[in-house]
Design a protein around this motif. Structure first.
Motif, PDB file in Angstrom:
ATOM      1  N   LEU A   1       0.727  -0.814  -0.013  1.00 29.86           N
ATOM      2  CA  LEU A   1      -0.017  -0.038   0.286  1.00 29.86           C
ATOM      3  C   LEU A   1       0.597   1.123  -0.329  1.00 29.86           C
ATOM      4  O   LEU A   1       0.382   2.112  -0.843  1.00 29.86           O
ATOM      5  CB  LEU A   1      -0.910   0.048   1.620  1.00 29.86           C
ATOM      6  CG  LEU A   1      -1.533   1.118   1.868  1.00 29.86           C
ATOM      7  CD1 LEU A   1      -2.690   1.626   0.519  1.00 29.86           C
ATOM      8  CD2 LEU A   1      -2.339   0.707   3.432  1.00 29.86           C
ATOM      9  N   LEU A   2       2.223   1.317   0.876  1.00 35.40           N
ATOM     10  CA  LEU A   2       2.536   2.235   0.853  1.00 35.40           C
ATOM     11  C   LEU A   2       3.169   2.749  -0.069  1.00 35.40           C
ATOM     12  O   LEU A   2       4.014   3.509  -0.932  1.00 35.40           O
ATOM     13  CB  LEU A   2       3.232   2.517   2.352  1.00 35.40           C
ATOM     14  CG  LEU A   2       4.504   3.456   2.769  1.00 35.40           C
ATOM     15  CD1 LEU A   2       3.651   4.564   2.080  1.00 35.40           C
ATOM     16  CD2 LEU A   2       4.847   3.445   3.773  1.00 35.40           C
ATOM     17  N   ALA A   3       3.489   1.939  -0.939  1.00 35.58           N
ATOM     18  CA  ALA A   3       5.224   1.639  -2.314  1.00 35.58           C
ATOM     19  C   ALA A   3       3.961   1.888  -3.479  1.00 35.58           C
ATOM     20  O   ALA A   3       4.605   3.419  -3.704  1.00 35.58           O
ATOM     21  CB  ALA A   3       5.350   0.003  -2.198  1.00 35.58           C
ATOM     22  N   TYR A   4       3.156   1.045  -3.483  1.00 35.22           N
ATOM     23  CA  TYR A   4       2.247   2.476  -4.111  1.00 35.22           C
ATOM     24  C   TYR A   4       1.189   3.796  -3.721  1.00 35.22           C
ATOM     25  O   TYR A   4       1.475   4.143  -4.752  1.00 35.22           O
ATOM     26  CB  TYR A   4       1.164   1.582  -4.320  1.00 35.22           C
ATOM     27  CG  TYR A   4       0.364   1.918  -5.904  1.00 35.22           C
ATOM     28  CD1 TYR A   4       0.199   1.997  -6.947  1.00 35.22           C
ATOM     29  CD2 TYR A   4      -1.398   2.524  -6.048  1.00 35.22           C
ATOM     30  CE1 TYR A   4      -0.243   2.361  -8.379  1.00 35.22           C
ATOM     31  CE2 TYR A   4      -1.695   3.205  -6.896  1.00 35.22           C
ATOM     32  CZ  TYR A   4      -0.813   2.929  -8.193  1.00 35.22           C
ATOM     33  OH  TYR A   4      -1.308   3.616  -8.980  1.00 35.22           O
ATOM     34  N   ALA A   5       1.438   3.960  -2.801  1.00 34.87           N
ATOM     35  CA  ALA A   5       1.089   5.815  -1.670  1.00 34.87           C
ATOM     36  C   ALA A   5       1.959   6.803  -2.982  1.00 34.87           C
ATOM     37  O   ALA A   5       2.143   7.579  -3.547  1.00 34.87           O
ATOM     38  CB  ALA A   5       0.837   5.848  -1.270  1.00 34.87           C
ATOM     39  N   GLU A   6       3.241   6.126  -2.439  1.00 34.37           N
ATOM     40  CA  GLU A   6       4.830   6.879  -3.357  1.00 34.37           C
ATOM     41  C   GLU A   6       4.687   6.830  -4.218  1.00 34.37           C
ATOM     42  O   GLU A   6       5.277   7.624  -4.354  1.00 34.37           O
ATOM     43  CB  GLU A   6       5.920   5.935  -2.160  1.00 34.37           C
ATOM     44  CG  GLU A   6       6.384   5.977  -0.808  1.00 34.37           C
ATOM     45  CD  GLU A   6       6.275   7.757  -0.068  1.00 34.37           C
ATOM     46  OE1 GLU A   6       7.519   7.561  -0.328  1.00 34.37           O
ATOM     47  OE2 GLU A   6       5.281   7.631   0.144  1.00 34.37           O
ATOM     48  N   LEU A   7       4.409   6.059  -5.325  1.00 37.49           N
ATOM     49  CA  LEU A   7       4.610   5.792  -6.249  1.00 37.49           C
ATOM     50  C   LEU A   7       3.881   7.557  -7.247  1.00 37.49           C
ATOM     51  O   LEU A   7       4.408   7.733  -7.817  1.00 37.49           O
ATOM     52  CB  LEU A   7       4.686   4.439  -7.587  1.00 37.49           C
ATOM     53  CG  LEU A   7       4.192   4.732  -8.655  1.00 37.49           C
ATOM     54  CD1 LEU A   7       6.335   4.655  -9.475  1.00 37.49           C
ATOM     55  CD2 LEU A   7       4.084   2.696  -9.222  1.00 37.49           C
ATOM     56  N   VAL A   8       2.979   6.820  -6.399  1.00 39.59           N
ATOM     57  CA  VAL A   8       1.835   7.970  -7.272  1.00 39.59           C
ATOM     58  C   VAL A   8       2.221   9.302  -6.555  1.00 39.59           C
ATOM     59  O   VAL A   8       1.789  10.027  -8.197  1.00 39.59           O
ATOM     60  CB  VAL A   8       0.014   7.823  -6.721  1.00 39.59           C
ATOM     61  CG1 VAL A   8      -0.377   8.400  -7.047  1.00 39.59           C
ATOM     62  CG2 VAL A   8       0.321   6.131  -7.418  1.00 39.59           C
ATOM     63  N   SER A   9       2.793   8.856  -5.820  1.00 42.35           N
ATOM     64  CA  SER A   9       2.832  10.747  -4.912  1.00 42.35           C
ATOM     65  C   SER A   9       4.122  11.226  -5.873  1.00 42.35           C
ATOM     66  O   SER A   9       4.356  12.728  -6.405  1.00 42.35           O
ATOM     67  CB  SER A   9       3.733  10.381  -3.811  1.00 42.35           C
ATOM     68  OG  SER A   9       3.545  11.998  -3.732  1.00 42.35           O
ATOM     69  N   PHE A  10       4.814  10.336  -6.252  1.00 45.89           N
ATOM     70  CA  PHE A  10       6.225  10.466  -7.340  1.00 45.89           C
ATOM     71  C   PHE A  10       5.246  11.254  -8.765  1.00 45.89           C
ATOM     72  O   PHE A  10       5.700  12.286  -9.326  1.00 45.89           O
ATOM     73  CB  PHE A  10       7.136   9.994  -7.629  1.00 45.89           C
ATOM     74  CG  PHE A  10       7.766  10.183  -9.130  1.00 45.89           C
ATOM     75  CD1 PHE A  10       8.951  10.905  -8.988  1.00 45.89           C
ATOM     76  CD2 PHE A  10       7.132   9.423 -10.139  1.00 45.89           C
ATOM     77  CE1 PHE A  10       9.779  11.047 -10.239  1.00 45.89           C
ATOM     78  CE2 PHE A  10       8.321   8.952 -10.993  1.00 45.89           C
ATOM     79  CZ  PHE A  10       9.205  10.462 -11.062  1.00 45.89           C
ATOM     80  N   PHE A  11       5.012  10.859  -8.921  1.00 45.73           N
ATOM     81  CA  PHE A  11       4.187  11.360 -10.438  1.00 45.73           C
ATOM     82  C   PHE A  11       3.138  12.458 -10.116  1.00 45.73           C
ATOM     83  O   PHE A  11       3.354  13.526 -11.388  1.00 45.73           O
ATOM     84  CB  PHE A  11       2.899  10.233 -11.133  1.00 45.73           C
ATOM     85  CG  PHE A  11       3.583   9.068 -11.414  1.00 45.73           C
ATOM     86  CD1 PHE A  11       4.717   9.828 -12.863  1.00 45.73           C
ATOM     87  CD2 PHE A  11       3.807   7.822 -11.246  1.00 45.73           C
ATOM     88  CE1 PHE A  11       4.994   8.082 -13.495  1.00 45.73           C
ATOM     89  CE2 PHE A  11       4.370   7.159 -12.161  1.00 45.73           C
ATOM     90  CZ  PHE A  11       5.804   7.219 -13.160  1.00 45.73           C
ATOM     91  N   ARG A  12       2.312  12.926  -9.102  1.00 51.61           N
ATOM     92  CA  ARG A  12       1.364  13.791  -8.700  1.00 51.61           C
ATOM     93  C   ARG A  12       1.960  14.665  -8.497  1.00 51.61           C
ATOM     94  O   ARG A  12       2.182  15.969  -9.003  1.00 51.61           O
ATOM     95  CB  ARG A  12       0.430  13.283  -7.877  1.00 51.61           C
ATOM     96  CG  ARG A  12      -0.530  14.387  -7.439  1.00 51.61           C
ATOM     97  CD  ARG A  12      -1.453  14.106  -5.898  1.00 51.61           C
ATOM     98  NE  ARG A  12      -0.641  13.419  -5.194  1.00 51.61           N
ATOM     99  CZ  ARG A  12      -0.409  13.924  -3.901  1.00 51.61           C
ATOM    100  NH1 ARG A  12       0.014  15.481  -4.344  1.00 51.61           N
ATOM    101  NH2 ARG A  12       0.509  13.516  -2.773  1.00 51.61           N
ATOM    102  N   LEU A  13       3.183  14.412  -7.404  1.00 52.91           N
ATOM    103  CA  LEU A  13       4.243  15.641  -7.453  1.00 52.91           C
ATOM    104  C   LEU A  13       5.098  16.390  -8.802  1.00 52.91           C
ATOM    105  O   LEU A  13       5.217  17.389  -9.133  1.00 52.91           O
ATOM    106  CB  LEU A  13       5.316  15.641  -6.451  1.00 52.91           C
ATOM    107  CG  LEU A  13       4.267  15.316  -5.398  1.00 52.91           C
ATOM    108  CD1 LEU A  13       4.924  14.851  -4.234  1.00 52.91           C
ATOM    109  CD2 LEU A  13       4.255  16.785  -4.690  1.00 52.91           C
ATOM    110  N   SER A  14       5.789  15.464  -9.534  1.00 55.27           N
ATOM    111  CA  SER A  14       6.149  15.977 -11.406  1.00 55.27           C
ATOM    112  C   SER A  14       5.325  16.658 -11.728  1.00 55.27           C
ATOM    113  O   SER A  14       5.782  17.654 -12.515  1.00 55.27           O
ATOM    114  CB  SER A  14       6.548  14.520 -11.697  1.00 55.27           C
ATOM    115  OG  SER A  14       7.270  13.675 -10.736  1.00 55.27           O
TER     116      SER A  14
END
Length: 237
Positions: A23-36
């Motif tokens: 759950l946390l790994a996917y949250a971090e991956l999505v956050s990377f794209f969102r912040l980019s």
């Protein structure tokens, strides 16, 4: 670690740990794209650089969690897969309409999620707890996001009310989504229950109504830190 020992490590992991890390790994991956994406829309070069730095940190966290899952003998992509739909749905319902709303979502949304992950991870094994703490640590760059919101609110006080409502909506949506995830992943719900009760999750057993109620109580208990984040941005609770 050999394949055999890695598989053994995964088998011995406390219930819900692979779910928590997935759950946390996917949250971090999505956050990377969102912040980019948000960095590309930033109004000035300083803001672009700040958000790009936060995005880079999120990607490093994702890689760390991905490696932790692999070291445990779990398939990282398989561990993340159950959480793709619920997290994408949460982001879809909380799509920022303005630049400032995107900043509030970054600071408040990620912050309260981090409080949740840290609390739950304390009842996992030591290596997992350390990995989670490292992945959700709030950096000076995150504080820079709060400063930008506070400055905007000082320049235009009328922004405070709508942004405060937006922040409350983010928390409410997060709680609703957490309850849905817990209902679908009983082992994760049991781990959350231990986080909410300090290790005693005897209200109904793994996946029971007591575990789901514990998810609600845990999020309700995070309001103190949430209020502090609102104050850091110059917003009211």
């Amino acid at each position: 670690m050999t394949d055999t020992s890695a598989t053994s490590a995964a088998a011995q992991a406390p219930s819900g740990v692979v779910d928590l890390l997935g759950l946390l790994a996917y949250a971090e991956l999505v956050s990377f794209f969102r912040l980019s994406d948000a960095a590309g829309l930033a109004p000035d070069l300083a803001a672009k650089g700040e958000l790009a730095g936060v995005a880079a940190t999120e990607y490093r966290h994702y890689r760390m969690l991905h490696e932790r899952l692999a070291a445990m003998g779990a398939d990282p992509e398989a561990a993340m897969a159950p959480f793709v739909e619920p997290l994408d749905a949460w982001h879809g319902r909380t799509e920022p309409r303005t630049w400032l709303e995107s900043l509030v979502k970054t600071y408040v949304g990620d912050g309260i999620a981090g409080d949740f992950y840290r609390t739950v991870a304390e009842h996992a094994d030591a290596e997992t707890a350390e990995a989670v703490r490292g992945a959700v640590s709030e950096t000076e760059r995150a504080e820079a996001v709060a400063v930008r919101v506070r400055t905007a609110v000082q320049e235009d006080p009328k922004l405070a009310g709508p942004l405060s409502l937006w922040a409350r909506r983010l928390v409410g949506e997060a709680l609703s989504q957490a309850q849905l995830v817990a209902a679908a992943r009983p082992e994760l719900a049991a781990l959350v229950a231990r986080g909410a009760t300090g290790g005693d999750s005897g209200e109904g057993g793994s996946g029971g109504k007591g575990d789901l109620a514990a998810v609600s109580r845990l999020f309700a208990g995070l309001t103190e830190a949430h209020s502090a984040r609102l104050e850091a941005m110059g917003l009211s609770g």
